[in-house]
Design a protein around this motif. Structure first.
Motif, PDB file in Angstrom:
ATOM      1  N   GLY A 250      29.477  41.699  29.757  1.00 53.92           N
ATOM      2  CA  GLY A 250      28.237  42.153  29.122  1.00 53.92           C
ATOM      3  C   GLY A 250      28.118  43.826  29.195  1.00 53.92           C
ATOM      4  N   PRO A 251      27.273  44.617  28.391  1.00 52.99           N
ATOM      5  CA  PRO A 251      27.265  46.075  28.393  1.00 52.99           C
ATOM      6  C   PRO A 251      27.031  46.615  29.782  1.00 52.99           C
ATOM      7  CG  PRO A 251      26.067  44.997  26.557  1.00 52.99           C
ATOM      8  CD  PRO A 251      26.556  44.038  27.496  1.00 52.99           C
ATOM      9  N   GLU A 252      25.924  46.105  30.668  1.00 49.51           N
ATOM     10  CA  GLU A 252      25.453  46.544  31.783  1.00 49.51           C
ATOM     11  C   GLU A 252      26.665  46.475  32.880  1.00 49.51           C
ATOM     12  OE1 GLU A 252      22.376  45.923  35.309  1.00 49.51           O
ATOM     13  OE2 GLU A 252      22.276  44.740  33.629  1.00 49.51           O
ATOM     14  N   ARG A 253      27.465  45.653  33.043  1.00 40.78           N
ATOM     15  CA  ARG A 253      28.739  45.673  33.925  1.00 40.78           C
ATOM     16  C   ARG A 253      29.821  46.416  33.345  1.00 40.78           C
ATOM     17  NH1 ARG A 253      29.783  39.818  36.327  1.00 40.78           N
ATOM     18  NH2 ARG A 253      29.276  39.021  34.086  1.00 40.78           N
ATOM     19  N   CYS A 254      29.996  46.388  32.014  1.00 42.97           N
ATOM     20  CA  CYS A 254      31.149  47.252  31.537  1.00 42.97           C
ATOM     21  C   CYS A 254      30.750  48.665  31.696  1.00 42.97           C
ATOM     22  CB  CYS A 254      31.005  47.044  30.111  1.00 42.97           C
ATOM     23  SG  CYS A 254      31.954  45.509  29.457  1.00 42.97           S
ATOM     24  N   GLY A 255      29.637  49.131  31.857  1.00 45.10           N
ATOM     25  CA  GLY A 255      29.158  50.558  31.994  1.00 45.10           C
ATOM     26  C   GLY A 255      29.336  50.984  33.660  1.00 45.10           C
ATOM     27  N   GLN A 256      29.547  49.879  34.256  1.00 42.59           N
ATOM     28  CA  GLN A 256      29.865  50.201  35.582  1.00 42.59           C
ATOM     29  C   GLN A 256      31.358  50.290  36.187  1.00 42.59           C
ATOM     30  OE1 GLN A 256      27.973  47.127  37.812  1.00 42.59           O
ATOM     31  NE2 GLN A 256      26.058  47.529  37.109  1.00 42.59           N
ATOM     32  N   ILE A 257      32.200  50.053  35.123  1.00 42.73           N
ATOM     33  CA  ILE A 257      33.742  50.228  35.442  1.00 42.73           C
ATOM     34  C   ILE A 257      33.963  51.599  35.331  1.00 42.73           C
ATOM     35  CG2 ILE A 257      35.950  49.821  34.408  1.00 42.73           C
ATOM     36  CD1 ILE A 257      34.843  47.137  33.495  1.00 42.73           C
ATOM     37  N   THR A 258      34.589  52.179  36.135  1.00 39.49           N
ATOM     38  CA  THR A 258      34.994  53.504  36.184  1.00 39.49           C
ATOM     39  C   THR A 258      36.560  53.827  35.855  1.00 39.49           C
ATOM     40  OG1 THR A 258      35.410  53.230  38.818  1.00 39.49           O
ATOM     41  CG2 THR A 258      33.405  54.161  37.975  1.00 39.49           C
ATOM     42  N   HIS A 259      37.552  52.955  36.339  1.00 40.34           N
ATOM     43  CA  HIS A 259      38.609  53.221  36.218  1.00 40.34           C
ATOM     44  C   HIS A 259      39.608  51.727  35.608  1.00 40.34           C
ATOM     45  CE1 HIS A 259      37.932  56.146  39.012  1.00 40.34           C
ATOM     46  NE2 HIS A 259      38.871  56.933  38.506  1.00 40.34           N
ATOM     47  N   VAL A 260      40.513  51.881  34.681  1.00 39.17           N
ATOM     48  CA  VAL A 260      41.076  50.805  33.900  1.00 39.17           C
ATOM     49  C   VAL A 260      42.673  51.262  33.750  1.00 39.17           C
ATOM     50  CG1 VAL A 260      41.447  49.459  32.021  1.00 39.17           C
ATOM     51  CG2 VAL A 260      39.118  50.166  32.525  1.00 39.17           C
ATOM     52  N   SER A 261      43.347  50.389  34.584  1.00 40.79           N
ATOM     53  CA  SER A 261      44.878  50.580  34.497  1.00 40.79           C
ATOM     54  C   SER A 261      45.314  49.294  33.479  1.00 40.79           C
ATOM     55  CB  SER A 261      45.233  50.659  35.895  1.00 40.79           C
ATOM     56  OG  SER A 261      45.361  49.287  36.366  1.00 40.79           O
ATOM     57  N   ALA A 262      46.306  49.856  32.906  1.00 41.68           N
ATOM     58  CA  ALA A 262      46.866  48.776  31.967  1.00 41.68           C
ATOM     59  C   ALA A 262      48.498  49.088  31.636  1.00 41.68           C
ATOM     60  CB  ALA A 262      45.998  48.612  30.913  1.00 41.68           C
ATOM     61  N   ASP A 263      49.065  48.303  30.913  1.00 41.14           N
ATOM     62  CA  ASP A 263      50.366  48.912  30.461  1.00 41.14           C
ATOM     63  C   ASP A 263      49.948  49.548  29.009  1.00 41.14           C
ATOM     64  OD1 ASP A 263      49.701  46.807  28.395  1.00 41.14           O
ATOM     65  OD2 ASP A 263      51.263  45.477  29.283  1.00 41.14           O
ATOM     66  N   GLY A 264      50.973  50.034  28.301  1.00 45.97           N
ATOM     67  CA  GLY A 264      50.809  50.837  27.057  1.00 45.97           C
ATOM     68  C   GLY A 264      50.342  50.140  25.857  1.00 45.97           C
ATOM     69  N   ALA A 265      49.922  48.788  26.055  1.00 48.53           N
ATOM     70  CA  ALA A 265      49.396  48.037  24.658  1.00 48.53           C
ATOM     71  C   ALA A 265      48.137  48.720  23.951  1.00 48.53           C
ATOM     72  CB  ALA A 265      49.198  46.802  25.154  1.00 48.53           C
ATOM     73  N   ASP A 266      48.455  48.886  22.895  1.00 49.09           N
ATOM     74  CA  ASP A 266      47.358  49.872  22.294  1.00 49.09           C
ATOM     75  C   ASP A 266      46.087  48.796  22.083  1.00 49.09           C
ATOM     76  OD1 ASP A 266      48.834  51.893  21.819  1.00 49.09           O
ATOM     77  OD2 ASP A 266      49.737  51.377  19.515  1.00 49.09           O
ATOM     78  N   PHE A 267      46.191  47.614  21.870  1.00 51.58           N
ATOM     79  CA  PHE A 267      45.137  46.803  21.474  1.00 51.58           C
ATOM     80  C   PHE A 267      44.340  46.745  22.885  1.00 51.58           C
ATOM     81  CE2 PHE A 267      48.140  43.886  23.433  1.00 51.58           C
ATOM     82  CZ  PHE A 267      47.594  43.049  24.160  1.00 51.58           C
TER      83      PHE A 267
END
Length: 260
Positions: free
Chosen positions: A31-48
């Motif tokens: 949901g938008p509220e909890r998405c707004g609380q995310i500060t960092h996202v690590s992932a591989d290089g997938a564009d999608f």
């Protein structure tokens, strides 16, 4: 797809598939509220993944996993190694055949055959970190340095990119710029192509160094899930495996009957 919490170091969410629909399903679940609380996202290089994260968590710092970045360089190096070996084998096929036994002293040289023989088994000498090479692998690498400048240059490019992740942020940023410049003019197509990807992910690479984030926790979680898969063997749907994984790795502690 697997999602983990870097702070709590636990499994947060998992679902079958690895595509944009799966990624979007996770963020819709938050949901938008909890998405707004995310500060960092690590992932591989997938564009999608990056595209959807930018849409759903525009304020989050996006980080490229160092392991996958170095893996790209290793794959580019291996492409050069295979091409070099195939060229040597093609040359060897046009050389005169030798009979059994020791060749005569005046036998014509067979550089293609000798080169193909020397390159056989060179993969691990090129792949491994220098500090982990065996004595024989060090000898093989030294032979490559003496006999094939192009392949050795590809090896140095791979090592140069790996070294970037071992430096402090300011030094890493400078080293990355030098690496990009070097790769851009190295005249090795695999690395010229790679530097374009590195330029594209430059900000996320530096963010990984600045925030000391990687996908190591995800890789560890995936390994544990593969072990849990044995327990879920025989179930007809992935939901059983997902439930076992969340129960084991998600930090859940349901109240059990008769327990306090």
């Amino acid at each position: 797809m697997v999602v983990v919490d870097h702070d709590a170091r636990r499994l947060v969410w998992t679902a079958p598939g690895r595509n944009s629909a799966t990624v979007r399903e996770f963020f819709d679940f938050l949901g938008p509220e909890r998405c707004g609380q995310i500060t960092h996202v690590s992932a591989d290089g997938a564009d999608f993944i990056d595209t959807i994260v930018a849409q759903k968590c525009p304020g989050a710092v996006r980080v490229s996993d160092p392991f996958h970045i170095v893996k790209w360089a290793t794959e580019a190096l291996d492409e050069v190694r295979r091409a070099t070996w195939n060229d040597a084998r093609a040359l060897a096929r046009n050389e005169p055949k030798r009979g059994r036994g020791r060749p005569r002293a005046d036998a014509p040289p067979r550089p293609g055959s000798e080169r193909a023989k020397g390159l056989k088994g060179a993969r691990y000498s090129l792949w491994k970190n220098p500090e982990n090479l065996t004595e024989n692998q060090q000898v093989k690498l030294a032979w490559i340095a003496d006999t094939d400048p192009r392949l050795y240059r590809a090896y140095l490019l791979k090592e140069g990119l790996r070294t970037v992740f071992q430096l402090p942020l300011d030094a890493a940023a400078e080293a990355l710029e030098r690496w990009i410049s070097w790769a851009r003019r190295c005249r090795i197509p695999a690395f010229v192509k790679l530097q374009r990807s590195i330029v594209k992910h430059r900000a996320r690479i530096l963010a990984a160094i600045e925030h000391n984030l990687s996908n190591g926790l995800i890789d560890s979680t995936n390994t544990k899930i593969r072990l849990i898969t044995r327990m879920a063997f025989g179930f007809k749907s992935p939901e059983a495996l997902i439930a076992l994984a969340l129960l084991t790795l998600g930090g859940h502690q349901p109240a059990l009957p008769g327990r306090r």
